[in-house]
Design a protein around this motif. Structure first.
Motif, PDB file in Angstrom:
ATOM      1  N   LEU A  71       0.833  -1.198   0.000  1.00 47.21           N
ATOM      2  CA  LEU A  71       0.000   0.000   0.000  1.00 47.21           C
ATOM      3  C   LEU A  71       0.871   1.254   0.000  1.00 47.21           C
ATOM      4  N   GLY A  72       1.935   1.248   0.784  1.00 45.99           N
ATOM      5  CA  GLY A  72       2.874   2.372   0.787  1.00 45.99           C
ATOM      6  C   GLY A  72       3.470   2.605  -0.589  1.00 45.99           C
ATOM      7  N   GLU A  73       3.788   1.524  -1.294  1.00 42.02           N
ATOM      8  CA  GLU A  73       4.340   1.641  -2.645  1.00 42.02           C
ATOM      9  C   GLU A  73       3.308   2.224  -3.613  1.00 42.02           C
ATOM     10  N   VAL A  74       2.063   1.771  -3.500  1.00 41.02           N
ATOM     11  CA  VAL A  74       0.987   2.312  -4.346  1.00 41.02           C
ATOM     12  C   VAL A  74       0.848   3.813  -4.109  1.00 41.02           C
ATOM     13  N   VAL A  75       0.871   4.226  -2.843  1.00 35.48           N
ATOM     14  CA  VAL A  75       0.749   5.645  -2.498  1.00 35.48           C
ATOM     15  C   VAL A  75       1.919   6.435  -3.069  1.00 35.48           C
ATOM     16  N   ARG A  76       3.130   5.907  -2.931  1.00 40.62           N
ATOM     17  CA  ARG A  76       4.310   6.620  -3.482  1.00 40.62           C
ATOM     18  C   ARG A  76       4.221   6.752  -5.003  1.00 40.62           C
ATOM     19  N   GLU A  77       3.819   5.679  -5.670  1.00 41.59           N
ATOM     20  CA  GLU A  77       3.694   5.725  -7.128  1.00 41.59           C
ATOM     21  C   GLU A  77       2.616   6.731  -7.544  1.00 41.59           C
ATOM     22  N   ALA A  78       1.484   6.700  -6.878  1.00 42.77           N
ATOM     23  CA  ALA A  78       0.384   7.613  -7.210  1.00 42.77           C
ATOM     24  C   ALA A  78       0.788   9.058  -6.947  1.00 42.77           C
ATOM     25  N   SER A  79       1.526   9.293  -5.875  1.00 41.89           N
ATOM     26  CA  SER A  79       1.963  10.655  -5.542  1.00 41.89           C
ATOM     27  C   SER A  79       2.873  11.240  -6.615  1.00 41.89           C
ATOM     28  N   ALA A  80       3.572  10.380  -7.338  1.00 42.33           N
ATOM     29  CA  ALA A  80       4.489  10.844  -8.378  1.00 42.33           C
ATOM     30  C   ALA A  80       3.760  11.209  -9.675  1.00 42.33           C
ATOM     31  N   LEU A  81       2.500  10.835  -9.789  1.00 44.49           N
ATOM     32  CA  LEU A  81       1.727  11.164 -10.989  1.00 44.49           C
ATOM     33  C   LEU A  81       1.251  12.609 -10.907  1.00 44.49           C
ATOM     34  N   ARG A  83      -1.460  14.204 -12.753  1.00 47.50           N
ATOM     35  CA  ARG A  83      -2.906  14.462 -12.795  1.00 47.50           C
ATOM     36  C   ARG A  83      -3.625  13.766 -11.648  1.00 47.50           C
ATOM     37  N   ARG A  84      -4.547  14.486 -11.029  1.00 44.63           N
ATOM     38  CA  ARG A  84      -5.299  13.923  -9.910  1.00 44.63           C
ATOM     39  C   ARG A  84      -6.101  12.696 -10.332  1.00 44.63           C
ATOM     40  N   GLY A  85      -6.696  12.735 -11.508  1.00 41.76           N
ATOM     41  CA  GLY A  85      -7.451  11.580 -11.994  1.00 41.76           C
ATOM     42  C   GLY A  85      -6.565  10.344 -12.123  1.00 41.76           C
ATOM     43  N   ALA A  86      -5.349  10.537 -12.601  1.00 42.89           N
ATOM     44  CA  ALA A  86      -4.411   9.415 -12.711  1.00 42.89           C
ATOM     45  C   ALA A  86      -4.032   8.901 -11.329  1.00 42.89           C
ATOM     46  N   GLN A  87      -3.910   9.811 -10.372  1.00 39.43           N
ATOM     47  CA  GLN A  87      -3.594   9.403  -8.997  1.00 39.43           C
ATOM     48  C   GLN A  87      -4.721   8.542  -8.431  1.00 39.43           C
ATOM     49  N   VAL A  88      -5.956   9.005  -8.586  1.00 41.98           N
ATOM     50  CA  VAL A  88      -7.116   8.262  -8.070  1.00 41.98           C
ATOM     51  C   VAL A  88      -7.186   6.890  -8.739  1.00 41.98           C
ATOM     52  N   ASP A  89      -7.032   6.849 -10.058  1.00 39.68           N
ATOM     53  CA  ASP A  89      -7.096   5.581 -10.781  1.00 39.68           C
ATOM     54  C   ASP A  89      -6.005   4.616 -10.316  1.00 39.68           C
ATOM     55  N   HIS A  90      -4.802   5.145 -10.088  1.00 39.73           N
ATOM     56  CA  HIS A  90      -3.691   4.293  -9.655  1.00 39.73           C
ATOM     57  C   HIS A  90      -3.951   3.729  -8.259  1.00 39.73           C
ATOM     58  N   VAL A  91      -4.417   4.573  -7.344  1.00 37.11           N
ATOM     59  CA  VAL A  91      -4.722   4.103  -5.988  1.00 37.11           C
ATOM     60  C   VAL A  91      -5.829   3.060  -6.042  1.00 37.11           C
ATOM     61  N   LEU A  92      -6.883   3.338  -6.783  1.00 38.10           N
ATOM     62  CA  LEU A  92      -8.000   2.411  -6.872  1.00 38.10           C
ATOM     63  C   LEU A  92      -7.546   1.058  -7.427  1.00 38.10           C
ATOM     64  N   ALA A  93      -6.799   1.070  -8.519  1.00 41.76           N
ATOM     65  CA  ALA A  93      -6.312  -0.182  -9.106  1.00 41.76           C
ATOM     66  C   ALA A  93      -5.385  -0.916  -8.137  1.00 41.76           C
ATOM     67  N   GLY A  94      -4.549  -0.174  -7.423  1.00 39.30           N
ATOM     68  CA  GLY A  94      -3.641  -0.797  -6.464  1.00 39.30           C
ATOM     69  C   GLY A  94      -4.367  -1.426  -5.296  1.00 39.30           C
ATOM     70  N   VAL A  95      -5.338  -0.726  -4.755  1.00 36.93           N
ATOM     71  CA  VAL A  95      -6.103  -1.245  -3.607  1.00 36.93           C
ATOM     72  C   VAL A  95      -6.914  -2.469  -4.032  1.00 36.93           C
ATOM     73  N   VAL A  96      -7.556  -2.394  -5.183  1.00 32.99           N
ATOM     74  CA  VAL A  96      -8.323  -3.543  -5.674  1.00 32.99           C
ATOM     75  C   VAL A  96      -7.384  -4.721  -5.922  1.00 32.99           C
ATOM     76  N   GLY A  97      -6.246  -4.472  -6.532  1.00 29.05           N
ATOM     77  CA  GLY A  97      -5.278  -5.542  -6.793  1.00 29.05           C
ATOM     78  C   GLY A  97      -4.819  -6.225  -5.520  1.00 29.05           C
ATOM     79  N   MET A  98      -4.533  -5.431  -4.494  1.00 29.92           N
ATOM     80  CA  MET A  98      -4.105  -6.010  -3.222  1.00 29.92           C
ATOM     81  C   MET A  98      -5.237  -6.793  -2.568  1.00 29.92           C
ATOM     82  N   ALA A  99      -6.443  -6.282  -2.632  1.00 31.92           N
ATOM     83  CA  ALA A  99      -7.587  -6.975  -2.023  1.00 31.92           C
ATOM     84  C   ALA A  99      -7.825  -8.318  -2.707  1.00 31.92           C
ATOM     85  N   ILE A 100      -7.673  -8.364  -4.024  1.00 30.57           N
ATOM     86  CA  ILE A 100      -7.850  -9.614  -4.767  1.00 30.57           C
ATOM     87  C   ILE A 100      -6.712 -10.581  -4.444  1.00 30.57           C
TER      88      ILE A 100
END
Length: 195
Positions: A71-81, A83-100
């Motif tokens: 999760l920390g890695e997802v947050v760091r990657e998203a923070s480097a993007l 556009r806010r939309g790209a950040q939200v999409d990256h976090v969402l995909a990362g959280v869903v991926g981890m949950a799966i």
């Protein structure tokens, strides 16, 4: 294969201990699982468990640690993007991926107060992941409705991924549904899939 090579391919005691603890947590909850139960399920003495972990909280934190690191890695990657939309999409995909990927853990994480306490302690030590995650999803100075939507999305993803009612749903199908629901909750445009 030599005996030494065979032993090195087997999970070590610490790994087996954490796997066993997660299985017991899923059945009995953190509060309902004792160190003795973990030792018995492993076929070792309680002293062997104490060799690796002094408390059940330490075990709970160790079970959660790989996911928190991800999760920390997802947050760091998203923070480097940018556009806010790209950040939200990256976090969402990362959280869903981890949950799966960690469906059993998601079930325990989302429903057990013992895990919630361990996560709270661990998340504060992980460079304010919780605050960064919320800011990435909500933006700066969010209104209360946006904050509620972000929390519902995050908790809903964890609850759904770990739900016994959805246990038979294939991972990729569940991933698609979780992403779609998360996008709706977070106000993201619907993705059009090519036909």
């Amino acid at each position: 294969m030599t005996a030494m090579a065979a032993r090195s391919s087997e999970p070590d005691t610490r790994t087996r201990l954490l796997d066993t603890a997660l299985e017991l947590f899923a059945v009995h909850g953190v509060e309902g699982t004792s160190l003795q139960m973990i030792a018995d399920a492993l076929g070792v003495t309680k002293a062997a468990v104490y060799y690796h972990f002094k408390t059940k909280d330490e075990i709970t934190e160790a079970v959660a640690e790989p996911v928190l690191r991800q999760l920390g890695e997802v947050v760091r990657e998203a923070s480097a993007l940018r556009r806010r939309g790209a950040q939200v999409d990256h976090v969402l995909a990362g959280v869903v991926g981890m949950a799966i990927e960690h469906r059993a853990l998601a079930a325990v994480f989302s429903s057990d107060p013992g895990v919630a306490r361990a996560l709270e302690r661990s998340m504060h030590s992980e460079e304010n992941v919780k605050e960064c995650l919320t800011e990435l999803l909500c933006g700066p100075s969010p209104d209360p409705g946006t904050e509620v939507a972000a929390h519902v999305a995050l908790m809903g993803i964890a609850l759904a991924a770990g739900s016994p009612a959805l246990a038979d749903m294939p991972d990729e199908e569940l991933r698609g549904h979780l992403l779609e629901v998360g996008r709706r909750l977070l106000g993201r445009p619907r993705r059009v899939t090519p036909r």
